[in-house]
Design an enzyme around this catalytic site. Sequence first.
Site, PDB file in Angstrom:
ATOM      1  CE  LYS A 216      -4.301  17.267  -3.626  1.00 26.94           C
ATOM      2  NZ  LYS A 216      -5.997  17.542  -2.662  1.00 26.94           N
ATOM      3  CD  GLU A 222       9.705  13.025  -5.351  1.00 24.49           C
ATOM      4  OE1 GLU A 222      10.543  12.748  -4.170  1.00 24.49           O
ATOM      5  OE2 GLU A 222       8.726  13.588  -5.839  1.00 24.49           O
ATOM      6  N   GLY A 288      -3.725  12.653   0.009  1.00 26.21           N
ATOM      7  CA  GLY A 288      -3.218  11.958  -0.582  1.00 26.21           C
ATOM      8  C   GLY A 288      -3.319  10.491  -0.561  1.00 26.21           C
ATOM      9  NE  ARG A 289      -1.580  10.349   6.391  1.00 21.28           N
ATOM     10  CZ  ARG A 289      -2.037  11.782   5.522  1.00 21.28           C
ATOM     11  NH1 ARG A 289      -1.317  12.935   4.559  1.00 21.28           N
ATOM     12  NH2 ARG A 289      -1.818  12.685   6.741  1.00 21.28           N
ATOM     13  CD  GLU A 374       2.637  11.639   4.318  1.00 27.26           C
ATOM     14  OE1 GLU A 374       3.980  10.448   3.841  1.00 27.26           O
ATOM     15  OE2 GLU A 374       1.599  11.613   3.148  1.00 27.26           O
ATOM     16  CG  HIS A 405       9.664 -19.288   8.342  1.00 25.16           C
ATOM     17  ND1 HIS A 405      10.697 -20.832   8.669  1.00 25.16           N
ATOM     18  CD2 HIS A 405       9.385 -19.913   7.592  1.00 25.16           C
ATOM     19  CE1 HIS A 405      10.774 -21.265   8.104  1.00 25.16           C
ATOM     20  NE2 HIS A 405       9.021 -21.203   8.311  1.00 25.16           N
ATOM     21  CE  LYS A 529       6.821  16.628  -1.158  1.00 27.34           C
ATOM     22  NZ  LYS A 529       5.902  16.469  -2.120  1.00 27.34           N
TER      23      LYS A 529
END
Length: 564
Positions: A216, A222, A288-289, A374, A405, A529
């Site tokens: 954004k 990253e 964001g999420r 978050e 399993h 960060k």
Amino acid sequence: MSTVPAPIDATSTPAWAALRKHYDEMTAAGVDLKGWFAADPDRVKKLSFDMGEFHIDLSKNLVTDETMKLLVELAREMKIEERRDAMYSGVHINTSEDRAVLHTALRRPASDAGTVFDGDQDCVADVREMLDRMYAFAEKVRSGEWKGVTGKKIEHVISIGIGGSDLGPVMVYEALKPYSDAGIDCRYISNIDPNDMAEKVRGLDPETTLVIVVSKTFTTLETLTNGREVRTWLLDALEAAGAIDGSEASRAEAVKKHFVAVSTALDLVADFGIDPENAFGFWNWVGGRYSVDSAVGLSLIIALGPERFECFLKGFHDVDMYFQNTPLEENVVALMGLINVWYVNFFGAESHTVLPYNQYMHRFPAYLQQLTMESNGKGVRWDGSPLTTASGEIFWGEPGTNGQHAFYQLIHQGTRLIPSDLIAFVNTPNPNKDGDQDVHELFLGNFLAQTKALAFGKTADEVRAEGTPEELVTARIFTGNRPTTSIFGIDLTPHALGALIALYEHITFVEGTVWGIDSFDQWGVELGKQLAKQITPAFHDDEALAAQDASTKALIEFYRAHRK
């Protein structure tokens, strides 16, 4: 800071006190799902709910009629309905950032234009305008009208983002692969680890590859690092193949043909070399999420097509309306959130598994990890005061039957209470038989068997009746009373997936409201960060190294000694 009502201390409410008394009485008498089912023939009917194409069974949870009544009273005393309506209408309930929380506006129909505003901004009108732009662009890519610098049709899309700009699109792309019909393969790069990019570009033809850079602000470390690396890979490969001559003009033209952006920072987009006309934005009232149904989902529109993306949005919206318009007593969305609070704050549960019995949904638990942890991984309330309760759940899971399993042992016989949501669908796009056995029915038999085993267990006498030697009896007892929620859908369609995501968004909201949390900021990601920027120079700079703590310094010295 936004002016919203101060959070209510849940522990001070009459309903909380009544729930505490009820919990003490329930546990003193003994939690007994098997007995509760036997005593109440209507238990399943009372605790089962239909929400669109989903049938949701809460009957195997550790609740009684009294529990449910008190949880609804708690919801009303915590003013969940009022805060929900405030969120939907654009009140700035994200107090630490003074922002509206309007992800629900992303999926409203065009006819809702003029009904939801953030200040002077007509949110729905702006959303639909952006969707129209994205749909037009996606159709150009899908049809082959949009071509790479050498005139070839796009066959691969690389979407570069991280966090909410990655987890949602990856999850949805994997979940809806049967609906991806344009012959376009999507790959997603998120990790700054060079291995991620190396594997994702392996085998790709740069002449037929389109790259979407999703940030954004267009400043995410990253994402921009990976974006520059992919740009270098693509341009160098095109030049090596003779597709461009290597001049600045040819490289700039290649970037314009092969890169687009999801961002509102048009100046930075242009500096990267992307034509601002090919930038698609979203707004600060979309966290964001909560953004997979925004421009962040551009890769999905290309893969699935606009019509299916609209069905995806409608799935969200239908649950938004269900949550808003269904009375709390019958509102399975609210009830699921309240039951989670019951487990966290009264039973002391610390984690929660989500177990999709559908391989296409293998990334759904990872998506929910960000959505839930978050959002509600906070230690203070939305007015900055300390929490008065435990908060947050550790969400985790894997698809069935793989998880059976691996870690189901802990859920069945461990000492921890781990509430679990099991998700399955009646139909499969890939029916198959093993001889006369319908394999999907075998699969669903496992889904049903797990909820039954967790709820009702196996007694010592039942183990003995199987001929088990006495010295092994205790090892083979299943105590039962392990809570599960069964979410049974008809088909995993775009609409169904949108509905499932919205279900968990609103579950998260309900929990956060009870705990008094601002579920829409994420300051906990910031410190790491900042420190990374300070530490990185220390790999080569002695002065920066000397400023580190002893542990960090020793680790960097190990790196210096062994880096090849």
